[in-house]
Design a protein around this motif. Structure first.
Motif, mmCIF file in Angstrom:
data_model
loop_
_atom_site.group_PDB
_atom_site.id
_atom_site.type_symbol
_atom_site.label_atom_id
_atom_site.label_comp_id
_atom_site.label_asym_id
_atom_site.label_seq_id
_atom_site.Cartn_x
_atom_site.Cartn_y
_atom_site.Cartn_z
ATOM 1 N N ASP A 186 20.339 -0.254 46.649
ATOM 2 C CA ASP A 186 20.210 -1.758 46.362
ATOM 3 C C ASP A 186 21.299 -2.434 46.590
ATOM 4 O O ASP A 186 22.215 -2.796 45.812
ATOM 5 C CB ASP A 186 19.469 -1.655 44.904
ATOM 6 N N ALA A 187 21.329 -3.019 47.895
ATOM 7 C CA ALA A 187 22.415 -4.033 48.277
ATOM 8 C C ALA A 187 22.754 -5.152 47.270
ATOM 9 O O ALA A 187 23.819 -5.540 47.001
ATOM 10 C CB ALA A 187 22.363 -4.305 49.689
ATOM 11 N N LEU A 188 21.586 -5.799 46.774
ATOM 12 C CA LEU A 188 21.713 -6.999 46.018
ATOM 13 C C LEU A 188 22.420 -6.523 44.832
ATOM 14 O O LEU A 188 23.328 -7.146 44.228
ATOM 15 C CB LEU A 188 20.457 -7.853 45.665
ATOM 16 N N TYR A 189 21.934 -5.341 44.147
ATOM 17 C CA TYR A 189 22.646 -5.053 42.857
ATOM 18 C C TYR A 189 24.191 -4.559 43.046
ATOM 19 O O TYR A 189 24.929 -4.677 42.292
ATOM 20 C CB TYR A 189 21.829 -3.895 42.192
ATOM 21 N N ALA A 190 24.295 -4.050 44.346
ATOM 22 C CA ALA A 190 25.579 -3.668 44.462
ATOM 23 C C ALA A 190 26.824 -5.014 44.659
ATOM 24 O O ALA A 190 27.910 -4.771 44.073
ATOM 25 C CB ALA A 190 25.908 -3.095 45.942
ATOM 26 N N ARG A 191 26.150 -6.059 44.898
ATOM 27 C CA ARG A 191 26.835 -7.157 44.829
ATOM 28 C C ARG A 191 27.193 -7.578 43.076
ATOM 29 O O ARG A 191 28.311 -8.039 43.030
ATOM 30 C CB ARG A 191 26.423 -8.516 45.661
ATOM 31 N N LYS A 192 26.186 -7.535 42.578
ATOM 32 C CA LYS A 192 26.271 -7.848 41.209
ATOM 33 C C LYS A 192 27.283 -6.988 40.501
ATOM 34 O O LYS A 192 27.944 -7.430 39.802
ATOM 35 C CB LYS A 192 24.743 -7.741 40.386
ATOM 36 N N LEU A 193 27.310 -5.729 40.782
ATOM 37 C CA LEU A 193 28.224 -4.757 40.032
ATOM 38 C C LEU A 193 29.589 -5.035 40.478
ATOM 39 O O LEU A 193 30.560 -4.559 39.586
ATOM 40 C CB LEU A 193 27.996 -3.374 40.613
ATOM 41 N N GLN A 194 30.066 -5.779 41.478
ATOM 42 C CA GLN A 194 31.178 -6.410 41.838
ATOM 43 C C GLN A 194 31.813 -6.933 40.701
ATOM 44 O O GLN A 194 33.016 -6.726 40.363
ATOM 45 C CB GLN A 194 31.179 -7.295 43.289
ATOM 46 N N GLU A 195 31.071 -7.464 39.926
ATOM 47 C CA GLU A 195 31.597 -8.289 38.439
ATOM 48 C C GLU A 195 32.322 -7.483 37.540
ATOM 49 O O GLU A 195 33.578 -7.669 37.042
ATOM 50 C CB GLU A 195 30.492 -9.224 37.998
#
Length: 357
Positions: free
Chosen positions: A18-27
């Motif tokens: 899930d590439a979109l959630y991977a971005r969210k996890l960056q926080e």
């Protein structure tokens, strides 16, 4: 010395990419309250701690754990990015599903990170060492740690509700639990600092006699909200006084005449204003007879009724003198003036019938 173990503290394996959630996890990795922040915060607090023993060991144990949390999250991000578009962007956007993924993912994870996590937040902003609090004062630091863990747990909780992936949820459940215990441990450590006599309620435990005694126990009502004074902080023994109609204590905030070489706009008509600012309230408003003056004379702090040649009382500390002077002014309903050691007025406050007590 740090030694790396090739095992994660807790499993970090999603059920599907899930590439979109991977971005969210960056926080949770590189955000202001992410794991990189608490990692470096606790490491520097430990390195700056001057006392060997339980407090330093607690800090370093937690710091080292947080390194593992960064590793867990970085591993989860890489696994969530598995199969995300990298070199075939043009072909990917022709597929609606892949186009949606590409539109939501952080392209730097592909371009810069090679399909992996970055030391950045969810908007790609690089992590900043300015996020770190490591002052050397354990009370101040532990309070900052409680706040950091509270904010981190809050963000983790929000992200927990943004995914249905069982593997991601399992890891976040573990992270939530660790954030919980870390808040508990820092709160307990604060109590122990006080029990050990190392700190009190206020950080640092110094300069209480030197601080402005008139203003260490008041809250100024400076917004339209009327209910601040209803809180428990302004009532009971040791409560804080709520000033419902506070008045400015300083003169105009006009800056001085600029250096001509800087070409700031200025006229000679402003010179008079500069003088008014320089002299301040002391000369603008003379001390009236009958007012109470607290000042330092012959090695003691004394209270004197303005116009009288003899002091009404003397004290070893400024705090005691100010307290007594305030009581006298309130009883007489006059102004209370507190002078600094150099004789200049440091603070003044009226207690007349038309002024708030």
């Amino acid at each position: 010395m740090f030694r790396h173990t090739k095992l994660l503290q807790f499993n970090a394996k999603p059920e599907k990419p899930d590439a979109l959630y991977a971005r969210k996890l960056q926080e949770l990795i590189g955000g202001a309250y992410g794991e990189m922040t608490v990692t470096m915060q606790y490491l520097f607090q430990g390195w700056n701690c001057r006392m060997e023993g339980k407090y330093k060991d607690l800090i370093m144990d937690t710091a080292t754990e947080e390194i593992g949390h960064v590793e867990m999250l970085a591993t989860m991000v890489a696994r969530l990015l598995e199969g995300a578009p990298a070199t075939v962007t043009a072909d990917a956007v022709e597929d609606p599903v892949m186009a949606a993924m590409l539109g939501g993912m952080d392209v730097q994870q592909a371009i810069v990170g090679g399909g992996g996590a970055l030391p950045a937040d969810s908007n790609g902003v690089p992590w900043n060492g300015r996020y770190v609090v490591a002052s050397g004062n354990l009370l101040a630091d532990f309070r900052a740690n409680v706040a950091a863990e509270a904010q981190g747990r809050l963000q983790t909780a929000r992200l927990y509700n943004m995914t249905d992936d069982p593997g991601v949820k399992a890891m976040l459940q573990f992270n939530l639990a660790r954030d919980t215990v870390h808040q508990k441990q820092w709160l307990a450590a604060i109590e122990e600092l006080q029990a050990d006599g190392l700190e009190s309620d206020i950080a640092p435990t110094a300069l209480f006699d030197e601080e402005n005694q008139e203003h260490n126990n008041t809250i100024w009502r400076l917004s339209d909200g009327p209910d601040g004074a209803k809180g428990g902080w302004s009532s009971g023994d040791g409560g804080i006084e709520y000033l419902m109609e506070p008045e400015a204590l300083g003169g105009p905030g006009t800056a001085p005449k600029p250096d001509p070489a800087l070409f700031g706009t200025y006229t000679t008509a402003q010179d008079a204003d500069d003088v008014a600012v320089a002299v301040g309230n002391e000369r603008e408003t003379p001390v009236a007879d009958g007012s109470i003056e607290t000042s330092f004379e012959n090695g003691q702090w004394k209270n004197r009724v303005a116009g009288s040649s003899r002091a009404a009382n003397s004290h070893d500390t400024k705090a005691d003198a100010v307290t007594k002077g305030r009581e006298m002014a309130q009883k007489r309903k006059v102004e209370h003036i507190v002078r600094n050691r150099d004789g200049k007025i440091g603070q003044r406050r009226g207690y007349g019938p038309d002024r708030p007590a």
